[in-house]
Design an enzyme around this catalytic site. Structure first.
Site, PDB file in Angstrom:
ATOM      1  N   LYS A  80      35.295  28.987  44.503  1.00 12.98           N
ATOM      2  CA  LYS A  80      36.581  29.010  45.217  1.00 12.98           C
ATOM      3  C   LYS A  80      37.744  28.606  44.313  1.00 12.98           C
ATOM      4  O   LYS A  80      38.797  29.225  44.346  1.00 12.98           O
ATOM      5  CB  LYS A  80      36.490  28.072  46.426  1.00 12.98           C
ATOM      6  CG  LYS A  80      37.735  28.078  47.300  1.00 12.98           C
ATOM      7  CD  LYS A  80      37.748  29.252  48.235  1.00 12.98           C
ATOM      8  CE  LYS A  80      38.988  29.299  49.098  1.00 12.98           C
ATOM      9  NZ  LYS A  80      39.261  30.701  49.502  1.00 12.98           N
ATOM     10  N   GLU A  87      44.821  44.276  46.510  1.00 13.84           N
ATOM     11  CA  GLU A  87      44.151  43.170  47.192  1.00 13.84           C
ATOM     12  C   GLU A  87      42.946  43.690  48.000  1.00 13.84           C
ATOM     13  O   GLU A  87      41.895  43.052  48.056  1.00 13.84           O
ATOM     14  CB  GLU A  87      45.157  42.436  48.095  1.00 13.84           C
ATOM     15  CG  GLU A  87      44.591  41.356  48.989  1.00 13.84           C
ATOM     16  CD  GLU A  87      43.863  40.209  48.265  1.00 13.84           C
ATOM     17  OE1 GLU A  87      43.905  40.129  47.038  1.00 13.84           O
ATOM     18  OE2 GLU A  87      43.210  39.423  48.970  1.00 13.84           O
ATOM     19  N   CYS A 133      32.946  23.502  39.512  1.00 14.21           N
ATOM     20  CA  CYS A 133      32.023  22.401  39.771  1.00 14.21           C
ATOM     21  C   CYS A 133      32.669  21.400  40.729  1.00 14.21           C
ATOM     22  O   CYS A 133      33.876  21.187  40.697  1.00 14.21           O
ATOM     23  CB  CYS A 133      31.596  21.634  38.523  1.00 14.21           C
ATOM     24  SG  CYS A 133      30.854  22.681  37.272  1.00 14.21           S
ATOM     25  N   TRP A 140      28.908  25.149  38.535  1.00 14.15           N
ATOM     26  CA  TRP A 140      29.222  26.541  38.191  1.00 14.15           C
ATOM     27  C   TRP A 140      29.131  26.577  36.677  1.00 14.15           C
ATOM     28  O   TRP A 140      29.985  26.030  35.985  1.00 14.15           O
ATOM     29  CB  TRP A 140      30.629  26.883  38.679  1.00 14.15           C
ATOM     30  CG  TRP A 140      30.987  28.329  38.527  1.00 14.15           C
ATOM     31  CD1 TRP A 140      30.741  29.330  39.426  1.00 14.15           C
ATOM     32  CD2 TRP A 140      31.672  28.950  37.431  1.00 14.15           C
ATOM     33  NE1 TRP A 140      31.220  30.528  38.954  1.00 14.15           N
ATOM     34  CE2 TRP A 140      31.797  30.332  37.736  1.00 14.15           C
ATOM     35  CE3 TRP A 140      32.183  28.497  36.228  1.00 14.15           C
ATOM     36  CZ2 TRP A 140      32.412  31.240  36.889  1.00 14.15           C
ATOM     37  CZ3 TRP A 140      32.801  29.415  35.373  1.00 14.15           C
ATOM     38  CH2 TRP A 140      32.908  30.765  35.702  1.00 14.15           C
ATOM     39  N   GLU A 163      34.713  41.686  45.430  1.00 14.86           N
ATOM     40  CA  GLU A 163      34.188  40.335  45.214  1.00 14.86           C
ATOM     41  C   GLU A 163      33.071  39.976  46.177  1.00 14.86           C
ATOM     42  O   GLU A 163      32.194  39.202  45.840  1.00 14.86           O
ATOM     43  CB  GLU A 163      35.287  39.277  45.199  1.00 14.86           C
ATOM     44  CG  GLU A 163      35.908  38.960  46.524  1.00 14.86           C
ATOM     45  CD  GLU A 163      36.939  37.838  46.445  1.00 14.86           C
ATOM     46  OE1 GLU A 163      36.766  36.894  45.680  1.00 14.86           O
ATOM     47  OE2 GLU A 163      37.932  37.923  47.190  1.00 14.86           O
ATOM     48  N   ASN A 174      33.180  17.463  35.644  1.00 16.22           N
ATOM     49  CA  ASN A 174      33.785  18.770  35.919  1.00 16.22           C
ATOM     50  C   ASN A 174      34.867  18.980  34.855  1.00 16.22           C
ATOM     51  O   ASN A 174      35.772  18.152  34.756  1.00 16.22           O
ATOM     52  CB  ASN A 174      34.384  18.740  37.331  1.00 16.22           C
ATOM     53  CG  ASN A 174      35.313  19.917  37.618  1.00 16.22           C
ATOM     54  OD1 ASN A 174      36.244  19.799  38.399  1.00 16.22           O
ATOM     55  ND2 ASN A 174      35.066  21.037  37.005  1.00 16.22           N
ATOM     56  N   GLY A 175      34.745  20.041  34.076  1.00  6.96           N
ATOM     57  CA  GLY A 175      35.719  20.282  33.009  1.00  6.96           C
ATOM     58  C   GLY A 175      34.994  20.793  31.782  1.00  6.96           C
ATOM     59  O   GLY A 175      33.824  21.196  31.864  1.00  6.96           O
ATOM     60  N   LYS A 203      39.136  42.423  47.484  1.00 11.06           N
ATOM     61  CA  LYS A 203      38.331  41.877  48.583  1.00 11.06           C
ATOM     62  C   LYS A 203      36.983  42.586  48.645  1.00 11.06           C
ATOM     63  O   LYS A 203      35.948  41.957  48.768  1.00 11.06           O
ATOM     64  CB  LYS A 203      39.113  42.063  49.883  1.00 11.06           C
ATOM     65  CG  LYS A 203      39.099  40.984  50.888  1.00 11.06           C
ATOM     66  CD  LYS A 203      39.881  39.734  50.631  1.00 11.06           C
ATOM     67  CE  LYS A 203      39.756  39.079  49.294  1.00 11.06           C
ATOM     68  NZ  LYS A 203      40.753  38.085  49.010  1.00 11.06           N
ATOM     69  N   HIS A 207      47.729  60.493  37.314  1.00 11.05           N
ATOM     70  CA  HIS A 207      47.888  60.293  35.862  1.00 11.05           C
ATOM     71  C   HIS A 207      46.576  59.919  35.185  1.00 11.05           C
ATOM     72  O   HIS A 207      46.579  59.286  34.134  1.00 11.05           O
ATOM     73  CB  HIS A 207      48.966  59.245  35.595  1.00 11.05           C
ATOM     74  CG  HIS A 207      50.320  59.668  36.057  1.00 11.05           C
ATOM     75  ND1 HIS A 207      51.108  60.560  35.365  1.00 11.05           N
ATOM     76  CD2 HIS A 207      51.002  59.383  37.194  1.00 11.05           C
ATOM     77  CE1 HIS A 207      52.225  60.779  36.026  1.00 11.05           C
ATOM     78  NE2 HIS A 207      52.182  60.077  37.153  1.00 11.05           N
ATOM     79  N   ARG A 243      32.933  25.091  45.183  1.00  9.43           N
ATOM     80  CA  ARG A 243      33.440  24.979  43.815  1.00  9.43           C
ATOM     81  C   ARG A 243      32.415  25.441  42.773  1.00  9.43           C
ATOM     82  O   ARG A 243      32.707  25.482  41.576  1.00  9.43           O
ATOM     83  CB  ARG A 243      33.818  23.528  43.519  1.00  9.43           C
ATOM     84  CG  ARG A 243      34.875  22.987  44.449  1.00  9.43           C
ATOM     85  CD  ARG A 243      35.170  21.552  44.116  1.00  9.43           C
ATOM     86  NE  ARG A 243      35.722  21.418  42.792  1.00  9.43           N
ATOM     87  CZ  ARG A 243      36.998  21.553  42.476  1.00  9.43           C
ATOM     88  NH1 ARG A 243      37.862  21.807  43.427  1.00  9.43           N
ATOM     89  NH2 ARG A 243      37.412  21.433  41.243  1.00  9.43           N
TER      90      ARG A 243
END
Ligand code: M6R
Length: 590
Positions: free
Chosen positions: A585, A467, A2, A73, A474, A99-100, A471, A490, A27
């Site tokens: 983000k 990575e 947020c 968010w 997401e 926010n929290g 990428k 395996h 955010r």
């Protein structure tokens, strides 16, 4: 997560706040809202991304010189207009954005519901009713008394039509900075919220609050109530960093910025790198802690510290550090975090600090929480990264970590001249990779036409494979897994069929190249399609050929390739590249 922002002064407050919310949208972007005071509090809120709802939040209906805003968010309560912030008390005279997470909100709500009317499912709403409960004649006092009853984390802004000249702001474990402007003052979750109007910021620390009017800012301790003298941070960032400059998305702009961000990292003062390398030399145990892309940078660096400096340095998922690491006063924990606000990484650093460890951080965002409690801070100086998918900040983190490995090796008397010189010329190679963008785009179009992918690498390119998978996942929402090529046999190899394609990172080093080629044969033998991203030529059908480097530097060469692949596949699928669904983000929750 947020983003919150506010303005009080002589200007049209809702416009400043709306502008700030656009900058903070990274955010969280499921809904947003603004409250402004003009005689009374007026609130506008809506679900959806801020660009889509500009018309619905008609700013001309939000007059006044004081306003607060929020981009959400969702954590507690679904994505609905009712759950969007700001929230009001029963009388409609107090508004809050937060926010929290208020962890004891259920108990508080049960009690408050006896007297107060709740209109949302959020944890935040209890706070505004608690403030209402404590409000006699002084908003500041009411906010502080309410905060004493809650557990959890917060950055919050409160306004009241009874005291329309001030915003009360407070912080505990969620970021908040005050921006000092001419004719008015600002507040935001990060400096981007007010960068267009102010380059002077006061970052609040935990357990601090402030009373902000158009021409004054008073910061105090929530615990003692005492006034605090705070340093003013001069911000050098230019606002240009938050513009697309002709690119269709921030992600592609940021991918192309890598030659310049790697250069910035190469130019960080040697003294800063040296101080951390010395701390590493002194420490008995060293952990690198990060999340997501930053964790992958730590994992690449683990190989550098072992191969270049001969030191065991352990890369840990920051959310697991407390469970996994052995931390004491002879330990050094280095957080690696672009935002400097990732909850898991900050918690890991806080945990380690409590155990007596020394704390370092490699971070990008100026004034962020991580910069404020680490003993050693290396600013990676990559400029603002707007796209949720980290790209330029990844190769920048790699550059800083590589320099640290080199510095530590020097302190230990190792001969590292050759690799150090090669790193100095890595930029040309990165530019060469970016120059074959069209060819990479072609492969993204032709090869990426199933819905499952395996990315494989060996040694230092095992994290490269992880990575690359992250990428792709997401931003395209396709399924991908990254792992060492050796691990494939395996278990995972049984998944290979016409719906599971493989991408292999092939370095020039003879030994690992030969092993990788044999793992690739194992995939082909099971009719699996393979795209080989190879340093140098290779005699196979699906290949992207890249310039040679020593294997230790190959992550710098492979990174732009998988970033461009993910980008072009996402564009082809019509995804919202910069703002993928369900993400934000900065992940500021546990
Ligand atoms: O700000 P941080 O570097 O601490 O963020 C860590 C992760 O949340 C972040 O890297 C995330 O995985 C990115 N979206 C990946 O592109």
């Amino acid at each position: 997560m947020c983003g919150i922002t506010g303005y009080v002064g002589t200007g049209r407050a809702s416009r400043y706040v709306f502008e700030g919310l656009k900058k903070l949208e990274y955010r969280g972007y499921d809904s947003c809202g603004i409250a402004a005071i003009d005689g009374r509090i007026r609130v506008k809120k809506a679900t959806g991304m801020i660009d889509e709802i500009e018309e619905r939040i008609n700013l001309s209906e939000l007059p006044g010189c004081i306003a607060i805003g929020h981009t959400r968010w969702a954590t507690h309560g679904g994505v609905t207009v009712e759950n969007a912030h700001p929230h009001l008390d029963c009388s409609g005279t107090i508004a809050i954005v937060h926010n929290g997470i208020i962890s004891n909100y259920k108990e508080l709500r049960k009690e408050l519901e006896k007297k107060h009317r709740f209109t949302s499912d959020t944890d935040t709403e209890v706070l505004v009713h608690l403030i209402e409960e404590n409000y006699k004649q002084n908003l500041e006092e009411a906010v502080i008394n309410a905060l004493k009853k809650i557990n959890g984390t917060y950055a919050l802004l409160v306004i009241s039509s009874e005291e329309p000249d001030r915003i009360i702001v407070a912080r505990k474990e969620s970021p908040l900075l005050i921006g000092l402007g001419d004719g008015g003052n600002f507040v935001g979750s990060d400096v981007s919220a007010f960068l267009a109007h102010s380059r002077k910021a006061i970052p609040l620390d935990d357990d601090e609050y402030a009373v902000i009017t158009g021409n004054s800012v008073e910061v105090k301790s929530i615990i003692t109530g005492k006034k605090l003298d705070k340093d003013i941070l001069e911000i050098e960032l230019t606002e240009k960093a938050a513009m697309k400059e002709g690119y269709p998305y921030f992600m592609i702009k940021e991918i192309h910025e890598q030659p310049s961000t790697i250069t910035s990292a190469q130019n960080i003062y040697p003294e800063e790198i040296h101080a951390v390398a010395e701390a590493m030399q002194k420490a008995e145990k060293i952990y690198l802690a990060g999340a997501g892309t930053s964790l992958h940078a730590c994992e690449v660096a683990e190989y550098w510290f072992s191969k270049i400096a001969g030191e065991l340095v352990v890369a840990v998922d920051s959310s697991e550090l407390e469970n996994r690491a052995v931390v004491d006063n002879k330990t050094l924990v280095i957080g690696v975090t672009q935002s400097g606000e990732t909850y898991d990484t900050l918690s890991a650093m806080r945990f380690a600090k409590k155990k007596g460890a020394e704390i370092g951080v490699i971070v990008n965002v100026i004034g962020s929480t991580a910069t404020r409690f680490a003993e050693y801070v290396i600013m990676q100086s990559s400029g603002m990264e707007v796209s949720v998918a980290a790209t330029k900040t990844y190769t920048s983190q790699l550059s800083v970590l590589f320099r640290l490995a080199i510095e530590l090796a020097k302190l230990e008397g190792k001969d590292i001249k050759v690799i150090e010189e090669e790193f100095d010329s890595i930029l040309d190679k990165v530019r060469q990779v970016l120059s074959i963008e069209e060819e990479i785009k072609g492969k993204a179009d032709s090869f990426f036409n199933v819905s499952n992918y395996l990315f494989i690498g060996k040694g230092i390119n095992t994290p490269t494979a992880e990575e690359a998978a992250l990428k792709l996942k997401e931003i395209t929402y396709l399924h991908a897994e990254g792992m060492s090529a050796g691990l494939l046999k395996h278990g995972t190899i049984s998944l290979i069929d016409e719906n599971m394609a493989t991408v292999a990172f092939l370095p020039s080093d003879i030994e690992n190249r030969a092993k990788m080629l044999s793992n690739i044969q194992e995939v082909s033998a099971r009719d699996g399609r393979v795209l080989i991203i190879s340093q140098g030529k290779v005699d196979e059908d699906e290949v992207i050929s890249l310039p040679d480097t020593s294997e230790l530097l190959s992550p710098f060469i492979f990174s732009p390739v998988f970033q461009l692949i993910a980008y072009y596949v996402a564009v082809k699928l019509g995804r919202n590249v910069d703002k993928p669904r369900a993400l934000a983000k900065s992940v500021t929750v546990e």
